[in-house]
Design a protein around this motif. Structure first.
Motif, short mmCIF file in Angstrom:
data_model
loop_
_atom_site.label_atom_id
_atom_site.label_comp_id
_atom_site.label_asym_id
_atom_site.label_seq_id
_atom_site.Cartn_x
_atom_site.Cartn_y
_atom_site.Cartn_z
N HIS A 1 32.16 -14.15 -11.23
CA HIS A 1 32.83 -13.34 -12.25
C HIS A 1 32.57 -11.87 -11.95
O HIS A 1 31.44 -11.44 -11.72
CB HIS A 1 32.32 -13.66 -13.65
CG HIS A 1 32.94 -12.79 -14.71
ND1 HIS A 1 34.26 -12.94 -15.11
CD2 HIS A 1 32.42 -11.77 -15.44
CE1 HIS A 1 34.52 -12.04 -16.04
NE2 HIS A 1 33.44 -11.32 -16.26
N ASN A 2 33.64 -11.11 -11.94
CA ASN A 2 33.55 -9.68 -11.70
C ASN A 2 34.24 -8.95 -12.85
O ASN A 2 35.47 -8.98 -12.97
CB ASN A 2 34.21 -9.31 -10.37
CG ASN A 2 34.18 -7.82 -10.09
OD1 ASN A 2 33.40 -7.09 -10.70
ND2 ASN A 2 35.03 -7.37 -9.19
N GLY A 3 33.45 -8.33 -13.71
CA GLY A 3 34.02 -7.59 -14.84
C GLY A 3 34.46 -6.21 -14.40
O GLY A 3 33.76 -5.22 -14.63
N GLY A 4 35.61 -6.13 -13.75
CA GLY A 4 36.05 -4.88 -13.14
C GLY A 4 36.41 -3.79 -14.10
O GLY A 4 36.68 -2.66 -13.67
N ASN A 5 36.42 -4.06 -15.40
CA ASN A 5 36.79 -3.02 -16.34
C ASN A 5 35.74 -1.91 -16.44
O ASN A 5 35.91 -0.95 -17.16
CB ASN A 5 37.03 -3.62 -17.74
CG ASN A 5 35.83 -4.41 -18.22
OD1 ASN A 5 34.95 -4.73 -17.44
ND2 ASN A 5 35.83 -4.73 -19.50
N GLY B 1 28.88 -14.02 -6.20
CA GLY B 1 28.87 -15.23 -6.98
C GLY B 1 27.85 -16.21 -6.44
O GLY B 1 27.18 -15.96 -5.45
N VAL B 2 27.73 -17.35 -7.09
CA VAL B 2 26.78 -18.38 -6.70
C VAL B 2 27.52 -19.68 -6.46
O VAL B 2 28.31 -20.13 -7.30
CB VAL B 2 25.70 -18.58 -7.79
CG1 VAL B 2 24.78 -19.73 -7.41
CG2 VAL B 2 24.91 -17.30 -7.99
N THR B 3 27.29 -20.28 -5.30
CA THR B 3 27.81 -21.60 -4.99
C THR B 3 26.64 -22.48 -4.59
O THR B 3 26.02 -22.27 -3.55
CB THR B 3 28.85 -21.55 -3.86
OG1 THR B 3 29.93 -20.69 -4.25
CG2 THR B 3 29.41 -22.94 -3.58
N LEU B 4 26.33 -23.46 -5.42
CA LEU B 4 25.15 -24.28 -5.24
C LEU B 4 25.55 -25.75 -5.17
O LEU B 4 26.39 -26.22 -5.93
CB LEU B 4 24.18 -24.07 -6.40
CG LEU B 4 22.83 -24.76 -6.33
CD1 LEU B 4 21.99 -24.16 -5.19
CD2 LEU B 4 22.09 -24.62 -7.66
N THR C 1 37.67 -14.07 -12.12
CA THR C 1 36.81 -15.22 -12.41
C THR C 1 37.22 -16.37 -11.51
O THR C 1 38.40 -16.63 -11.32
CB THR C 1 36.95 -15.66 -13.88
OG1 THR C 1 36.61 -14.56 -14.74
CG2 THR C 1 36.04 -16.84 -14.18
N ASN C 2 36.20 -17.04 -10.96
CA ASN C 2 36.45 -18.21 -10.13
C ASN C 2 35.42 -19.28 -10.45
O ASN C 2 34.21 -19.01 -10.47
CB ASN C 2 36.39 -17.84 -8.64
CG ASN C 2 36.66 -19.04 -7.75
OD1 ASN C 2 35.76 -19.77 -7.41
ND2 ASN C 2 37.91 -19.24 -7.40
#
Length: 261
Positions: free
Chosen positions: A82-86, A246-249, A100-101
């Protein structure tokens, strides 16, 4: 008295010979014979008898987890980004989009060799990009098939911690949606990607392994076919992702028996 000294001398002489040969023999004095059991005390036998053997234990043959040929792993992978680009602006002084992914994939691996495996992911991936301050933007929901080949590298001769490099082809089938002030538009989506991925793996027990993705890069194409029309378009994709985004686990479970069981 003379007989006594003669007897004492004979006994001393006999004992001296017996000790010198490291064995006991028959001793005879006058009409009497003294029989002693003969026992050879040679140095090699003494060394053998004094040798300390390591204690025998009933250790579990799988007490040390390791990568080995023929091993199978089954598990799931969960990813979130998640990247809150605002919170920033781009070069045009416009607020950045929010991204968001989320992905949930089933994973299987089979080891062709001790540090070489083939496998695949299958599951669902959702991503969305929205303009800051509004609900306008894009979203994709797709089912994923992702076969791969992976090589593991074990630093410092460790058997439970490793890094890996992976090459795979990713196929996605689903729906792409675009939301604008004029309304909502949906397209049938097909995605194809070639990707290099990197990560680390750790056996936390003999049968449970954790994997963390450190990033990936690659190229792909995305075909969009507008629903209820013949309008189609194709887009090229170049991507580069790091773990900081992000995190991919993954959590994987070892199947079957160990090779030395």
């Amino acid at each position: 008295m003379k007989s006594f000294f003669t007897l004492l001398l004979a006994m001393s002489w006999s004992m001296g010979i017996a000790i010198g040969q490291l064995s006991f023999t028959e001793l005879s004095f006058g009409n009497r014979i003294y029989e002693m059991p003969t026992t050879a005390w040679n140095a090699p036998e003494i060394g053998h008898r004094l040798k300390l053997n390591p204690p025998q234990t009933n250790a579990d043959p799988a007490s040390t987890a390791e990568f080995e040929q023929g091993m199978s792993l089954l598990g799931i992978q969960f990813g979130i980004n998640h990247n809150g680009g605002n919170q920033g602006t781009n070069s045009n002084n416009s607020k950045l989009a929010r991204t968001t992914n989320i992905s949930l994939l089933l994973c299987y691996q089979y080891f062709l060799a001790a540090q070489l495996s083939v496998g695949g992911f299958f599951g669902y991936d959702y991503s969305s990009t929205k303009n800051a301050g509004s609900d306008n933007g894009f979203s994709n929901g797709e089912f994923v098939i992702y076969p791969f080949i992976r090589a593991y590298f074990l630093p410092f001769s460790l058997t439970t911690l490793a890094f890996f490099a992976q090459f795979g082809t990713r196929f996605g089938f689903g729906t792409a949606k675009q939301t604008t002030d004029q309304g909502e538009f949906k397209d049938n989506l097909f995605r194809f990607q070639l990707a290099l991925a990197f990560g680390m793996a750790w056996f936390i027990t003999q049968r449970v392994m954790l994997e963390l993705s450190l990033g990936d890069l690659g190229w792909g194409i995305r075909n969009l076919n507008e629903k209820d029309s013949d309008f189609r378009r194709k887009e090229n994709e170049v991507f580069f992702n790091l773990v900081s985004k992000g995190v991919t686990l993954s959590i994987l479970f070892r199947l079957g028996a160990f090779s030395n069981e």
